[in-house]
Design a protein around this motif. Structure first.
Motif, PDB file in Angstrom:
ATOM      1  N   LYS A 176       4.425  43.299  67.450  1.00  0.00           N
ATOM      2  CA  LYS A 176       3.445  44.166  66.827  1.00  0.00           C
ATOM      3  C   LYS A 176       2.376  44.525  67.844  1.00  0.00           C
ATOM      4  O   LYS A 176       2.224  43.890  68.859  1.00  0.00           O
ATOM      5  N   HIS A 229      -2.378  43.529  64.938  1.00  0.00           N
ATOM      6  CA  HIS A 229      -1.668  42.858  63.859  1.00  0.00           C
ATOM      7  C   HIS A 229      -0.941  41.586  64.285  1.00  0.00           C
ATOM      8  O   HIS A 229      -1.075  40.553  63.665  1.00  0.00           O
ATOM      9  N   TYR A 230      -0.144  41.653  65.338  1.00  0.00           N
ATOM     10  CA  TYR A 230       0.712  40.518  65.638  1.00  0.00           C
ATOM     11  C   TYR A 230       1.039  40.495  67.115  1.00  0.00           C
ATOM     12  O   TYR A 230       1.477  41.499  67.662  1.00  0.00           O
ATOM     13  N   SER A 239       9.761  35.476  60.359  1.00  0.00           N
ATOM     14  CA  SER A 239       9.550  36.664  59.539  1.00  0.00           C
ATOM     15  C   SER A 239      10.824  37.000  58.784  1.00  0.00           C
ATOM     16  O   SER A 239      11.938  36.765  59.256  1.00  0.00           O
ATOM     17  N   GLN A 255       1.249  36.390  56.346  1.00  0.00           N
ATOM     18  CA  GLN A 255       0.972  37.805  56.580  1.00  0.00           C
ATOM     19  C   GLN A 255       1.960  38.663  55.792  1.00  0.00           C
ATOM     20  O   GLN A 255       3.165  38.403  55.806  1.00  0.00           O
ATOM     21  N   LEU A 298       3.125  42.638  55.290  1.00  0.00           N
ATOM     22  CA  LEU A 298       3.065  43.979  55.870  1.00  0.00           C
ATOM     23  C   LEU A 298       4.028  44.895  55.134  1.00  0.00           C
ATOM     24  O   LEU A 298       5.156  44.490  54.822  1.00  0.00           O
ATOM     25  N   ASP A 349      -1.389  46.157  54.959  1.00  0.00           N
ATOM     26  CA  ASP A 349      -1.111  44.740  55.169  1.00  0.00           C
ATOM     27  C   ASP A 349      -2.127  43.899  54.406  1.00  0.00           C
ATOM     28  O   ASP A 349      -3.101  44.419  53.852  1.00  0.00           O
ATOM     29  N   GLU A 392      -3.339  39.298  54.007  1.00  0.00           N
ATOM     30  CA  GLU A 392      -3.104  37.903  54.359  1.00  0.00           C
ATOM     31  C   GLU A 392      -3.323  37.020  53.137  1.00  0.00           C
ATOM     32  O   GLU A 392      -4.200  37.289  52.309  1.00  0.00           O
TER      33      GLU A 392
END
Length: 401
Positions: A223, A227-228, A277, A307, A309, A324, A326
Motif C-alpha cells: 500500500k 495506509h500500509y 490479509s 484494518q 479497506l 477504510d 480501523e
C-alpha cells in the motif's frame, strides 16, 4: 490439474463428463495416478457414500484417510485446519505460519469453524491429502534436515514451512501429481492461487495512491505510505509471530457506498491484521452490497488494530479506493480470555466499544457471550471517502478450537 502452483480461477466443480472428480468417483478404476496412494485407498468402496454425503461428513471421512490424521508439517495429532490450495491437513500452530505466507501460497480453512461447500471438498479430494502432498513438496528433503516436531518453536516451523511451500526448496519438479483432464471453470467457485511470484509482478505495475494492485489483493501487496507499509524484513519475519487466538470476521454488508464507476461500483473488502490479509468476493454494480462472508485471521501476541479497506474492482485499470477504517479488537480478545473457562451459557453482555466523535462507530459495538461464543457487532463509517457504512460481526476463537 497439478498440485503445483495453480491459477486463482481454477475451479474444482465436478460437473460434466470431463470432470476429474466425476471420473475419479464414478469410474471402476480411478484414472488419477497417485503412486502408492492408489493401492492404499479403497476408492471403489467409498465412492458412492462420498458422493451422497454432506460436505462436512465427506471432509471428516477424508480426515480419517491414511496420513491425514497428523499435521503434514510437524506431525501433531488430530489437525483441525486445512490448506485448501495445497491439499494438506495442518495443526493450529502451523496454520498461523501458513496464513502469514499469504493466500496466494496457502489458503487456510478450519475443519470445524468454516462452512465447507461440496466444491471445496471435491477440490481437496482431488489433491490427494497429506501423503500425496508431502511426496511432492518434500521429495528432495535433505537427509540432514529434520522436519519440525509437534513441540517445535515458531522459528523452526516458520523456517521449514516457508522453505517447503514458498521457496519450494524440497520440490521435485519432475514428480508432479496431475489429473488426466482439466477442471471445469465456474464463476461460483474460486480456488486460491499459489503463484506468489507471478502475483508480485502484477502488483508492482500499479503503484498508485488509494489504489490496489494484484499483489496486495493476494495478501502481500504494498500500500502507499498513508495506509500500509511493507518491507522485506517484516515479510521475512511474518511467520515468526506467536498467535494468541483467531478472529472470525463476518463482513455483513455495506450501505450507501461511494460511486467509483459511472453510476455504481463493484465493491469488495480487504481485512488486514498484522502481516495477514484476506478479502471478500466482488459484488457487481451495487452500492449497498450484502456479502455475509466469514473470513479468519490469526491474532498476533502484540495485537494490532484490524484494518478494513474497501475497493472498487476494475478490469482494465487498478482498483479504486472506497474508504477504510480501523477496529480495536483488544477488548474482544480480553473478554474472550476472561470467558475461556466460564460456565456461563446464557446470553451476557461483557462490554462495549462506545460510539463517539473520536471514533468511526455508527452505534455502540456491544461485546456479548452467546452460546459460549464471544462476539461483537460493529457498524463503521468509512474514512477518507465521501460516504459509506460497513457492518461487521467479530468472533474471537480460542486456540483450543
Amino acid at each position: 490439474m497439478s498440485t503445483q502452483h495453480r491459477n486463482s480461477t481454477s475451479d474444482p466443480t465436478p460437473s460434466g463428463s470431463g470432470s476429474c472428480l466425476y471420473d475419479l468417483l464414478c469410474s471402476e478404476t480411478p484414472r488419477w495416478n497417485r503412486g502408492s496412494d492408489v493401492e492404499s485407498t479403497p476408492w471403489i468402496q467409498i465412492r458412492d457414500s462420498w458422493r451422497s454425503a454432506a460436505p462436512q461428513g465427506r471432509l471428516e471421512r477424508l480426515m480419517k484417510e491414511s496420513g491425514n490424521g497428523i499435521c503434514a508439517d510437524c506431525g501433531s495429532p488430530d489437525p483441525k485446519w486445512v490448506s485448501l490450495s495445497l491439499g494438506v491437513f495442518i495443526c493450529i500452530k502451523c496454520s498461523g505460519v501458513h496464513r502469514s505466507l499469504g493466500v496466494h501460497i496457502t489458503k487456510v480453512l478450519s475443519v470445524k469453524l468454516d462452512e465447507w461447500t461440496d466444491e471445496q471438498v471435491d477440490y481437496l479430494i482431488n489433491l490427494g491429502g497429506n501423503i500425496v502432498a508431502n511426496n511432492k513438496y518434500e521429495a528432495l528433503l535433505p537427509d540432514n534436515l529434520k522436519k519440525p516436531r509437534p513441540d517445535a518453536s515458531i522459528e523452526e516451523r516458520s523456517d521449514f514451512i516457508k522453505r517447503k511451500y514458498e521457496l519450494l526448496q524440497f520440490l521435485d519438479g519432475n514428480k508432479q501429481i496431475s489429473c488426466p483432464c482439466p477442471p471445469h471453470r465456474s464463476s461460483s467457485v474460486t480456488v486460491p492461487s499459489s503463484s506468489g511470484h507471478q502475483d508480485k509482478k502484477h502488483g508492482e505495475k500499479h503503484p498508485n495512491r488509494h489504489r490496489i494492485g494484484h499483489k496486495f489483493r493476494n495478501s502481500w501487496g504494498r500500500k502507499d505510505s498513508d495506509h500500509y507499509k511493507s518491507t522485506k524484513k517484516t515479510n521475512s519475519l511474518a511467520g515468526m509471530v506467536e498467535f494468541v487466538g483467531l478472529v472470525k470476521v463476518n463482513v455483513v454488508k455495506g450501505t450507501n457506498l461511494a460511486i467509483r464507476d459511472i453510476l455504481t461500483s463493484d465493491p469488495y473488502v480487504i481485512l488486514v491484521l498484522g502481516q495477514q490479509s484476506v478479502k471478500t468476493r466482488v459484488i457487481k454494480n451495487n452500492l449497498n452490497p450484502v456479502w455475509n462472508e466469514s473470513l479468519m485471521l490469526s491474532i498476533p501476541e502484540n495485537i494490532p488494530p484490524l484494518q478494513v479497506l474497501v475497493y472498487d474492482k476494475d478490469t482494465f485499470s487498478t482498483d479504486d479506493f472506497m474508504g477504510d477504517a480501523e477496529i480495536d479488537i483488544q477488548p474482544l480478545v480480553a473478554a474472550a480470555k476472561a470467558c475461556e473457562n466460564s460456565d456461563i451459557w446464557e446470553p451476557t453482555q461483557l462490554g462495549k466499544w462506545v460510539a463517539s466523535k473520536e471514533n468511526t462507530l455508527v452505534k455502540d459495538g456491544v461485546i456479548t457471550l452467546i452460546d459460549g461464543k464471544v462476539r461483537q457487532e460493529i457498524s463503521l463509517r468509512l474514512q477518507n471517502v465521501e460516504r459509506g457504512v460497513l457492518e461487521i460481526e467479530l468472533e474471537c476463537v480460542p486456540l483450543t478450537q
